[in-house]
Design an enzyme around this catalytic site. Structure first.
Site, short mmCIF file in Angstrom:
data_model
loop_
_atom_site.label_atom_id
_atom_site.label_comp_id
_atom_site.label_asym_id
_atom_site.label_seq_id
_atom_site.Cartn_x
_atom_site.Cartn_y
_atom_site.Cartn_z
N CYS A 40 -6.69 0.87 4.51
CA CYS A 40 -6.64 1.56 3.22
C CYS A 40 -7.27 0.79 2.06
O CYS A 40 -7.46 1.35 0.99
CB CYS A 40 -5.20 1.85 2.86
N ASP A 42 -5.80 -1.75 0.48
CA ASP A 42 -4.78 -2.34 -0.40
C ASP A 42 -4.80 -3.87 -0.28
O ASP A 42 -5.18 -4.41 0.76
CB ASP A 42 -3.39 -1.82 -0.03
N CYS A 78 0.32 0.87 -1.70
CA CYS A 78 1.18 2.05 -1.60
C CYS A 78 2.67 1.67 -1.69
O CYS A 78 3.02 0.49 -1.73
CB CYS A 78 0.90 2.76 -0.29
N CYS A 122 1.23 -0.97 6.86
CA CYS A 122 1.52 -1.56 5.54
C CYS A 122 2.40 -2.81 5.68
O CYS A 122 2.28 -3.76 4.91
CB CYS A 122 2.21 -0.54 4.65
#
Ligand code: FES
Length: 172
Positions: A40, A42, A78, A122
């Site tokens: 993603c 991040d 996120c 994540c």
């Protein structure tokens, strides 16, 4: 995850997201881990301060062991990335460096009462950031780096390069 959910996320995840523990920077950190997620994009920074204490293990007879005395994070990501970052700081604080390196994503997910499967990656960000912070500390303090830690670091760096390349493409 069945009973204690708040939509997609558990209440524990939402609580850690809204009121993250150990958020921020450590001035003069002993080790800094910066990682990105290739899925993603991040990014997370993790700062550690290392301290010493008498070994608590009955087997250890001499010397002092190094512990994670303080730990903070900054995450641009996120809900799951922020909540897992907060959780890993709670799990690692006060642990020996060896114990901290043994923290796995499943332990973080369990502490949060579960995560949707599509968000498991994540939690890897948090684990990788801690590995990198310890690696940075070992490097700066000229401590021996195990083959396992070196292998993990190489893999994380490889992924980081992919992200940087991707960002360059987007920002051109
Ligand atoms: Fe990026 Fe969660 S979607 S770390």
């Amino acid at each position: 995850m069945k009973n204690n959910t708040c939509g997609l996320y558990t209440k524990e995840v939402m609580e850690a997201f809204k009121n993250p523990h150990n958020y921020g920077k450590i001035k003069n950190a002993d080790g800094i881990g910066k990682v990105g997620n290739i899925v993603c994009g991040d990014v997370m920074w993790l700062y550690i301060k290392v301290g010493k204490r008498r070994p608590v293990s009955a087997k250890a007879t001499t010397g002092k062991e190094e512990i994670i005395k303080d730990i903070k994070f900054e995450t641009f990501g996120c809900v799951a990335a922020i909540s897992t970052s907060s959780t890993i700081t709670d799990l690692a604080k006060g642990k020996t460096i060896k114990e901290a390196l043994e923290i796995e994503k499943n332990e973080i997910i369990k502490s949060l009462g579960g995560l949707p499967k599509i968000k498991y990656h994540c939690s890897v960000l948090a684990v990788d950031a801690l590995i990198e912070a310890v690696y940075d500390y070992f490097l700066k303090s000229k401590k021996p780096i195990s083959a396992d830690l070196q292998k993990k670091h190489n893999k994380i760096q490889k992924e980081k390069k992919i992200i940087e390349k991707r960002y360059q493409k987007w920002t051109k």
